[in-house]
Write a protein that holds these residues in place. Structure first.
Motif, mmCIF file in Angstrom:
data_model
loop_
_atom_site.group_PDB
_atom_site.id
_atom_site.type_symbol
_atom_site.label_atom_id
_atom_site.label_comp_id
_atom_site.label_asym_id
_atom_site.label_seq_id
_atom_site.Cartn_x
_atom_site.Cartn_y
_atom_site.Cartn_z
ATOM 1 N N ARG A 43 -3.567 1.956 -5.633
ATOM 2 C CA ARG A 43 -4.556 2.988 -5.311
ATOM 3 C C ARG A 43 -4.050 3.854 -4.167
ATOM 4 N NH1 ARG A 43 -9.156 -0.917 -2.525
ATOM 5 N NH2 ARG A 43 -7.983 -1.366 -0.588
ATOM 6 N N GLN A 44 -4.641 5.033 -4.087
ATOM 7 C CA GLN A 44 -4.329 5.950 -2.995
ATOM 8 C C GLN A 44 -5.637 6.385 -2.367
ATOM 9 O OE1 GLN A 44 -1.643 9.085 -4.025
ATOM 10 N NE2 GLN A 44 -1.209 9.545 -1.885
ATOM 11 N N ALA A 45 -5.817 6.019 -1.116
ATOM 12 C CA ALA A 45 -7.040 6.360 -0.404
ATOM 13 C C ALA A 45 -6.996 7.818 0.042
ATOM 14 C CB ALA A 45 -7.219 5.439 0.801
ATOM 15 N N PRO A 46 -8.155 8.416 0.262
ATOM 16 C CA PRO A 46 -8.191 9.816 0.724
ATOM 17 C C PRO A 46 -7.433 9.981 2.030
ATOM 18 C CG PRO A 46 -10.373 9.076 0.081
ATOM 19 C CD PRO A 46 -9.497 7.868 0.065
ATOM 20 N N ARG B 118 0.655 7.292 1.183
ATOM 21 C CA ARG B 118 1.249 6.313 0.277
ATOM 22 C C ARG B 118 0.207 5.644 -0.605
ATOM 23 N NH1 ARG B 118 5.735 2.948 3.838
ATOM 24 N NH2 ARG B 118 7.209 4.666 4.086
ATOM 25 N N ARG B 119 0.648 5.267 -1.764
ATOM 26 C CA ARG B 119 -0.170 4.423 -2.618
ATOM 27 C C ARG B 119 -0.035 2.982 -2.149
ATOM 28 N NH1 ARG B 119 1.025 7.093 -8.661
ATOM 29 N NH2 ARG B 119 0.287 9.175 -8.074
ATOM 30 N N GLU B 120 -1.080 2.219 -2.395
ATOM 31 C CA GLU B 120 -1.148 0.818 -1.975
ATOM 32 C C GLU B 120 -1.134 -0.087 -3.195
ATOM 33 O OE1 GLU B 120 -4.940 -0.112 -0.357
ATOM 34 O OE2 GLU B 120 -4.407 -2.157 0.226
ATOM 35 N N TRP B 121 -0.242 -1.053 -3.205
ATOM 36 C CA TRP B 121 -0.222 -2.018 -4.301
ATOM 37 C C TRP B 121 -1.432 -2.926 -4.204
ATOM 38 C CZ3 TRP B 121 0.604 -7.475 -3.659
ATOM 39 C CH2 TRP B 121 0.634 -8.175 -4.859
ATOM 40 N N LEU B 122 -2.044 -3.212 -5.371
ATOM 41 C CA LEU B 122 -3.220 -4.081 -5.426
ATOM 42 C C LEU B 122 -2.934 -5.392 -6.137
ATOM 43 C CD1 LEU B 122 -5.931 -1.419 -6.323
ATOM 44 C CD2 LEU B 122 -5.364 -2.343 -4.057
ATOM 45 N N SER B 123 -2.419 -5.310 -7.364
ATOM 46 C CA SER B 123 -2.270 -6.524 -8.148
ATOM 47 C C SER B 123 -1.308 -6.278 -9.301
ATOM 48 C CB SER B 123 -3.639 -6.957 -8.680
ATOM 49 O OG SER B 123 -3.584 -8.232 -9.257
ATOM 50 N N GLN C 53 -16.408 -1.934 -1.256
ATOM 51 C CA GLN C 53 -16.713 -1.425 0.070
ATOM 52 C C GLN C 53 -16.262 0.025 0.163
ATOM 53 O OE1 GLN C 53 -14.318 -4.107 2.349
ATOM 54 N NE2 GLN C 53 -15.472 -5.910 1.714
ATOM 55 N N SER C 54 -16.735 0.723 1.150
ATOM 56 C CA SER C 54 -16.381 2.140 1.288
ATOM 57 C C SER C 54 -14.877 2.326 1.400
ATOM 58 C CB SER C 54 -17.087 2.744 2.495
ATOM 59 O OG SER C 54 -16.745 2.037 3.672
ATOM 60 N N GLU C 55 -14.208 1.343 2.002
ATOM 61 C CA GLU C 55 -12.749 1.424 2.154
ATOM 62 C C GLU C 55 -12.018 1.333 0.820
ATOM 63 O OE1 GLU C 55 -15.264 -0.109 4.136
ATOM 64 O OE2 GLU C 55 -14.024 -1.892 4.496
ATOM 65 N N ASP C 56 -12.702 0.958 -0.245
ATOM 66 C CA ASP C 56 -12.091 0.879 -1.574
ATOM 67 C C ASP C 56 -12.085 2.239 -2.277
ATOM 68 O OD1 ASP C 56 -13.752 -2.242 -1.892
ATOM 69 O OD2 ASP C 56 -11.615 -1.944 -1.507
ATOM 70 N N THR C 57 -12.672 3.232 -1.673
ATOM 71 C CA THR C 57 -12.681 4.572 -2.265
ATOM 72 C C THR C 57 -11.264 5.103 -2.387
ATOM 73 O OG1 THR C 57 -14.892 5.115 -1.445
ATOM 74 C CG2 THR C 57 -13.403 6.962 -1.878
ATOM 75 N N GLY C 58 -10.965 5.685 -3.541
ATOM 76 C CA GLY C 58 -9.645 6.249 -3.757
ATOM 77 C C GLY C 58 -9.382 6.486 -5.229
ATOM 78 N N VAL C 59 -8.179 6.918 -5.513
ATOM 79 C CA VAL C 59 -7.736 7.082 -6.892
ATOM 80 C C VAL C 59 -6.938 5.840 -7.269
ATOM 81 C CG1 VAL C 59 -6.451 8.478 -8.524
ATOM 82 C CG2 VAL C 59 -7.657 9.573 -6.627
ATOM 83 N N TYR C 60 -7.322 5.244 -8.385
ATOM 84 C CA TYR C 60 -6.708 4.006 -8.845
ATOM 85 C C TYR C 60 -5.771 4.307 -10.007
ATOM 86 C CZ TYR C 60 -9.662 1.231 -5.838
ATOM 87 O OH TYR C 60 -10.254 0.669 -4.735
ATOM 88 N N TYR C 61 -4.563 3.734 -9.907
ATOM 89 C CA TYR C 61 -3.513 3.996 -10.879
ATOM 90 C C TYR C 61 -3.047 2.704 -11.548
ATOM 91 C CZ TYR C 61 -3.011 8.457 -8.422
ATOM 92 O OH TYR C 61 -3.233 9.689 -7.847
ATOM 93 N N THR D 237 -7.741 7.194 -11.924
ATOM 94 C CA THR D 237 -9.187 7.306 -12.093
ATOM 95 C C THR D 237 -9.829 7.177 -10.715
ATOM 96 O OG1 THR D 237 -11.111 6.479 -13.329
ATOM 97 C CG2 THR D 237 -9.516 4.830 -12.584
ATOM 98 N N GLN D 238 -10.801 8.044 -10.440
ATOM 99 C CA GLN D 238 -11.420 8.091 -9.124
ATOM 100 C C GLN D 238 -12.486 7.013 -8.990
ATOM 101 O OE1 GLN D 238 -10.889 10.269 -6.351
ATOM 102 N NE2 GLN D 238 -12.319 8.872 -5.330
ATOM 103 N N VAL D 239 -12.425 6.285 -7.893
ATOM 104 C CA VAL D 239 -13.465 5.327 -7.528
ATOM 105 C C VAL D 239 -14.043 5.756 -6.184
ATOM 106 C CG1 VAL D 239 -13.959 2.947 -6.862
ATOM 107 C CG2 VAL D 239 -12.442 3.411 -8.802
ATOM 108 N N THR D 240 -15.353 5.933 -6.150
ATOM 109 C CA THR D 240 -16.026 6.322 -4.917
ATOM 110 C C THR D 240 -17.105 5.292 -4.615
ATOM 111 O OG1 THR D 240 -15.634 8.664 -5.355
ATOM 112 C CG2 THR D 240 -17.306 8.115 -3.713
#
Length: 122
Positions: A37-40, A44-49, A86-94, A116-119
């Motif tokens: 994901r990439q937060a606003p 950098r994009r952040e690896w999740l899983s 949580q609000s910190e999870d907002t971002g675009v998920y790839y 895909t956008q997650v808000t």
């Protein structure tokens, strides 16, 4: 090869979402498939899983177990179940195929979806 994410949207804090990544041109079971994901405002994009070919999975410790990756070989899709958002999870998920890290720390992959956008907001 194409990756198409879906399932994003607006959710309240504490809620859940399930993202899906539909793959074409290859079989998801033949590759390591990941979510990032990439937060606003973040460069950098952040690896999740990641889910590997053998079905084993890895998850960023920062998620504290809230997200779960899975794969449906019959539908050729990879999903990310996200709970207790949580609000910190907002971002675009790839969704990404064969994701790894470049020497500069940026994420690179053979292929990326469009995101895909997650808000997460009240």
């Amino acid at each position: 090869v194409q990756l198409v994410e879906s399932g994003g949207g607006l959710v309240q804090p504490g809620g859940s979402l399930r993202l899906s990544c539909a793959a074409s041109g290859f079989t998801v079971s033949s590759s390591a498939m990941s979510w990032a994901r990439q937060a606003p405002g973040k460069r950098r994009r952040e690896w999740l899983s990641t889910i590997y070919r053998d079905g084993n999975t890895a998850r960023s410790p920062s998620l504290k177990g809230r997200f779960t990756i899975s794969r449906d070989n019959g539908k050729n899709t990879v999903s990310l179940q996200m709970n207790t958002l949580q609000s910190e999870d907002t971002g675009v998920y790839y969704c990404a195929k064969n994701l790894t890290w470049a020497p500069d720390g940026n994420l690179v992959a053979d292929y990326w979806g469009q995101g895909t956008q997650v808000t997460v907001s009240e």
